[in-house]
Design a protein around this motif. Sequence first.
Motif, PDB file in Angstrom:
ATOM      1  N   HIS A  76       0.933  -1.136   0.226  1.00 36.15           N
ATOM      2  CA  HIS A  76      -0.061   0.054   0.073  1.00 36.15           C
ATOM      3  C   HIS A  76       0.964   1.432   0.048  1.00 36.15           C
ATOM      4  CE1 HIS A  76      -3.451   2.301   0.833  1.00 36.15           C
ATOM      5  NE2 HIS A  76      -3.170   2.777   2.138  1.00 36.15           N
ATOM      6  N   SER A  77       0.912   1.980  -1.100  1.00 48.18           N
ATOM      7  CA  SER A  77       1.521   3.067  -1.342  1.00 48.18           C
ATOM      8  C   SER A  77       1.024   4.531  -1.590  1.00 48.18           C
ATOM      9  CB  SER A  77       2.614   2.940  -2.221  1.00 48.18           C
ATOM     10  OG  SER A  77       3.238   1.537  -2.276  1.00 48.18           O
ATOM     11  N   PRO A  78       0.460   4.949  -0.819  1.00 47.66           N
ATOM     12  CA  PRO A  78      -0.359   6.319  -1.052  1.00 47.66           C
ATOM     13  C   PRO A  78       0.573   7.458  -0.952  1.00 47.66           C
ATOM     14  CG  PRO A  78      -0.955   5.701   1.291  1.00 47.66           C
ATOM     15  CD  PRO A  78      -0.169   4.469   0.398  1.00 47.66           C
ATOM     16  N   PRO A  79       0.295   8.595  -1.679  1.00 42.96           N
ATOM     17  CA  PRO A  79       1.382   9.749  -1.721  1.00 42.96           C
ATOM     18  C   PRO A  79       1.223  10.616  -0.388  1.00 42.96           C
ATOM     19  CG  PRO A  79      -0.895  10.083  -2.793  1.00 42.96           C
ATOM     20  CD  PRO A  79      -0.880   9.048  -2.424  1.00 42.96           C
ATOM     21  N   GLY A  80       2.479  11.348  -0.106  1.00 49.56           N
ATOM     22  CA  GLY A  80       2.569  12.578   0.805  1.00 49.56           C
ATOM     23  C   GLY A  80       2.606  11.970   2.035  1.00 49.56           C
ATOM     24  N   VAL A  81       2.661  10.757   2.629  1.00 45.57           N
ATOM     25  CA  VAL A  81       2.684  10.190   3.875  1.00 45.57           C
ATOM     26  C   VAL A  81       3.806   9.471   4.336  1.00 45.57           C
ATOM     27  CG1 VAL A  81       0.319  10.782   4.528  1.00 45.57           C
ATOM     28  CG2 VAL A  81       0.716   8.595   3.651  1.00 45.57           C
ATOM     29  N   ASN A  82       4.303   8.672   3.368  1.00 46.90           N
ATOM     30  CA  ASN A  82       5.099   7.522   3.864  1.00 46.90           C
ATOM     31  C   ASN A  82       6.582   7.682   3.136  1.00 46.90           C
ATOM     32  OD1 ASN A  82       2.965   6.360   5.441  1.00 46.90           O
ATOM     33  ND2 ASN A  82       2.288   5.138   3.779  1.00 46.90           N
ATOM     34  N   LEU A  83       7.360   6.654   3.611  1.00 46.31           N
ATOM     35  CA  LEU A  83       8.689   6.600   2.794  1.00 46.31           C
ATOM     36  C   LEU A  83       8.639   5.165   1.947  1.00 46.31           C
ATOM     37  CD1 LEU A  83      11.737   7.342   5.297  1.00 46.31           C
ATOM     38  CD2 LEU A  83      10.992   8.288   3.062  1.00 46.31           C
ATOM     39  N   TYR A  84       8.998   5.369   0.723  1.00 49.82           N
ATOM     40  CA  TYR A  84       9.094   4.263  -0.155  1.00 49.82           C
ATOM     41  C   TYR A  84      10.702   4.462  -0.976  1.00 49.82           C
ATOM     42  CZ  TYR A  84       4.120   4.897   0.205  1.00 49.82           C
ATOM     43  OH  TYR A  84       3.059   5.256   0.922  1.00 49.82           O
ATOM     44  N   PHE A  85      11.286   3.576  -0.701  1.00 52.31           N
ATOM     45  CA  PHE A  85      12.646   3.754  -1.468  1.00 52.31           C
ATOM     46  C   PHE A  85      13.437   2.490  -1.575  1.00 52.31           C
ATOM     47  CE2 PHE A  85      15.997   3.320   1.925  1.00 52.31           C
ATOM     48  CZ  PHE A  85      15.316   3.489   3.226  1.00 52.31           C
ATOM     49  N   SER A  86      14.565   2.652  -2.630  1.00 57.44           N
ATOM     50  CA  SER A  86      15.263   1.206  -2.840  1.00 57.44           C
ATOM     51  C   SER A  86      16.685   1.702  -3.014  1.00 57.44           C
ATOM     52  CB  SER A  86      14.813   0.561  -3.883  1.00 57.44           C
ATOM     53  OG  SER A  86      13.305   0.251  -4.050  1.00 57.44           O
ATOM     54  N   VAL A  87      17.372   0.782  -2.541  1.00 55.28           N
ATOM     55  CA  VAL A  87      18.944   1.058  -2.812  1.00 55.28           C
ATOM     56  C   VAL A  87      19.648  -0.126  -3.532  1.00 55.28           C
ATOM     57  CG1 VAL A  87      21.267   1.072  -1.340  1.00 55.28           C
ATOM     58  CG2 VAL A  87      19.209   2.350  -0.684  1.00 55.28           C
ATOM     59  N   LEU A  88      20.632   0.054  -4.433  1.00 57.67           N
ATOM     60  CA  LEU A  88      21.159  -0.751  -5.121  1.00 57.67           C
ATOM     61  C   LEU A  88      22.601  -1.265  -4.339  1.00 57.67           C
ATOM     62  CD1 LEU A  88      21.839  -2.501  -7.574  1.00 57.67           C
ATOM     63  CD2 LEU A  88      23.191  -0.485  -8.632  1.00 57.67           C
ATOM     64  N   LEU A  89      22.949  -2.598  -4.128  1.00 52.94           N
ATOM     65  CA  LEU A  89      23.916  -3.141  -3.383  1.00 52.94           C
ATOM     66  C   LEU A  89      24.632  -4.298  -4.258  1.00 52.94           C
ATOM     67  CD1 LEU A  89      22.299  -3.400   0.147  1.00 52.94           C
ATOM     68  CD2 LEU A  89      23.850  -1.569  -0.724  1.00 52.94           C
ATOM     69  N   ARG A  90      25.929  -4.226  -4.284  1.00 49.58           N
ATOM     70  CA  ARG A  90      26.727  -5.191  -4.839  1.00 49.58           C
ATOM     71  C   ARG A  90      27.619  -5.761  -3.852  1.00 49.58           C
ATOM     72  NH1 ARG A  90      26.024  -4.527 -10.327  1.00 49.58           N
ATOM     73  NH2 ARG A  90      25.193  -2.624 -11.190  1.00 49.58           N
ATOM     74  N   PRO A  91      26.891  -6.616  -3.295  1.00 48.01           N
ATOM     75  CA  PRO A  91      27.719  -7.504  -1.902  1.00 48.01           C
ATOM     76  C   PRO A  91      28.903  -8.165  -2.054  1.00 48.01           C
ATOM     77  CG  PRO A  91      25.323  -7.785  -1.864  1.00 48.01           C
ATOM     78  CD  PRO A  91      25.655  -7.263  -2.950  1.00 48.01           C
ATOM     79  N   ASN A  92      28.979  -8.891  -3.203  1.00 48.20           N
ATOM     80  CA  ASN A  92      30.181  -9.626  -3.198  1.00 48.20           C
ATOM     81  C   ASN A  92      30.090 -10.629  -2.160  1.00 48.20           C
ATOM     82  OD1 ASN A  92      32.231 -10.819  -4.508  1.00 48.20           O
ATOM     83  ND2 ASN A  92      33.821  -9.242  -3.863  1.00 48.20           N
ATOM     84  N   LEU A  93      29.176 -11.398  -1.847  1.00 48.09           N
ATOM     85  CA  LEU A  93      29.111 -12.394  -0.479  1.00 48.09           C
ATOM     86  C   LEU A  93      28.581 -13.466  -1.364  1.00 48.09           C
ATOM     87  CD1 LEU A  93      26.793 -10.397   1.981  1.00 48.09           C
ATOM     88  CD2 LEU A  93      29.332 -10.911   2.229  1.00 48.09           C
ATOM     89  N   PRO A  94      29.119 -14.627  -0.650  1.00 49.97           N
ATOM     90  CA  PRO A  94      28.405 -16.109  -1.261  1.00 49.97           C
ATOM     91  C   PRO A  94      27.002 -16.036  -1.154  1.00 49.97           C
ATOM     92  CG  PRO A  94      29.631 -16.468   0.694  1.00 49.97           C
ATOM     93  CD  PRO A  94      29.792 -14.900   0.421  1.00 49.97           C
ATOM     94  N   LEU A  95      26.173 -16.887  -1.962  1.00 49.04           N
ATOM     95  CA  LEU A  95      24.908 -16.836  -2.136  1.00 49.04           C
ATOM     96  C   LEU A  95      24.315 -17.384  -0.789  1.00 49.04           C
ATOM     97  CD1 LEU A  95      22.419 -16.584  -4.062  1.00 49.04           C
ATOM     98  CD2 LEU A  95      22.906 -18.939  -4.493  1.00 49.04           C
ATOM     99  N   ALA A  96      25.104 -18.233   0.056  1.00 46.11           N
ATOM    100  CA  ALA A  96      24.435 -18.769   1.117  1.00 46.11           C
ATOM    101  C   ALA A  96      24.431 -17.729   2.279  1.00 46.11           C
ATOM    102  CB  ALA A  96      25.445 -19.749   2.051  1.00 46.11           C
ATOM    103  N   GLN A  97      25.110 -16.540   2.090  1.00 43.03           N
ATOM    104  CA  GLN A  97      25.130 -15.404   3.131  1.00 43.03           C
ATOM    105  C   GLN A  97      24.056 -14.553   2.672  1.00 43.03           C
ATOM    106  OE1 GLN A  97      28.727 -13.883   4.314  1.00 43.03           O
ATOM    107  NE2 GLN A  97      29.510 -15.709   5.278  1.00 43.03           N
ATOM    108  N   MET A  98      23.423 -14.635   1.651  1.00 43.82           N
ATOM    109  CA  MET A  98      22.538 -13.538   1.122  1.00 43.82           C
ATOM    110  C   MET A  98      21.413 -13.127   2.144  1.00 43.82           C
ATOM    111  SD  MET A  98      23.808 -11.672  -1.149  1.00 43.82           S
ATOM    112  CE  MET A  98      24.899 -11.511  -2.384  1.00 43.82           C
TER     113      MET A  98
END
Length: 281
Positions: A76-98
């Motif tokens: 649920h993402s109505p305007p003006g009231v909340n935070l919606y954000f995403s970040v790009l990460l390139r962790p270089n960790l083994p899959l098991a640690q994701m």
Amino acid sequence: MTLIEACGPDRPFSQEGLRPFLRTRYIGRGSVEFHDRIDSTNARIRALGLDGSAEGALVAADLQTAGRGRHGRNWHSPPGVNLYFSVLLRPNLPLAQMSLLTLAAGVGAARAVDRATGCRTGIKWPNDLEIGGRKVAGLLTELELRNGAPQFAVLGVGLNVNLAAADLPRDLTDRAGSLLTATGRRWDRMELLGAMLEELEDQYEDLRGGRADLVLARHRRASVTLGAVVRVTLADGIFEGDAEAVDEDGALTIRRRSDGRTIRVSAGEVSLVRPTGTRPD
Ligand code: BTN
């Protein structure tokens, strides 16, 4: 004067509005987009990731038309009231640690809310944020794989900030809340976003620096799942049990009530049947 006026208006929802609160080294420092409206910030960051954007790229939106939640749900993402954000990460960790990345993100987000508001935020495994038994934030970590190897991760956060109880969708009224419903006052979204980015970066740095033990200890301390009776929904069925531990890979171990067997859950939906009442410390 109403309480809302007394607390002042939100700062502009923009890169400019964020600037006074940005204390990170790389998250939110390179490619940054603020949208009035977007389908999903996670979808946009994935596109940037596929285009080769550098780690730390940030996309925030005032409104999402197709916000994505876990387990294929809508966010649920109505305007003006909340935070919606995403970040790009390139962790270089083994899959098991994701899956530790998922926990680290939850720990960072909880610490940011606590620091900015003075609340005591609980984490429901793996990374839902709860205050007073109501979910106030959800995190969605999506991994991009090529030939089975992680290319990058998209970390998306939805935090209910100034959403009024009356504006919660009917099916969420008894389970969800916001910082407004929890504290009775409005909060500045840009200040919260700045705190979130800083705390997320700190947890991520601990993880990459080989200090998953610290992240796990913080997760366990904030957990509202450990010690609770939980209901687990897996692809092949549902069971109830006592949530006993979060292991070094971030999986939840549960003693099944029907037969006493210990079941290790690394993906699945976990809901609290009988909460602990207190957060372990
Ligand atoms: C959950 O189901 O608990 C996870 C919800 C994650 C929602 C956020 S809002 C910003 C980002 N973009 C999306 O489409 N989803 C995440």
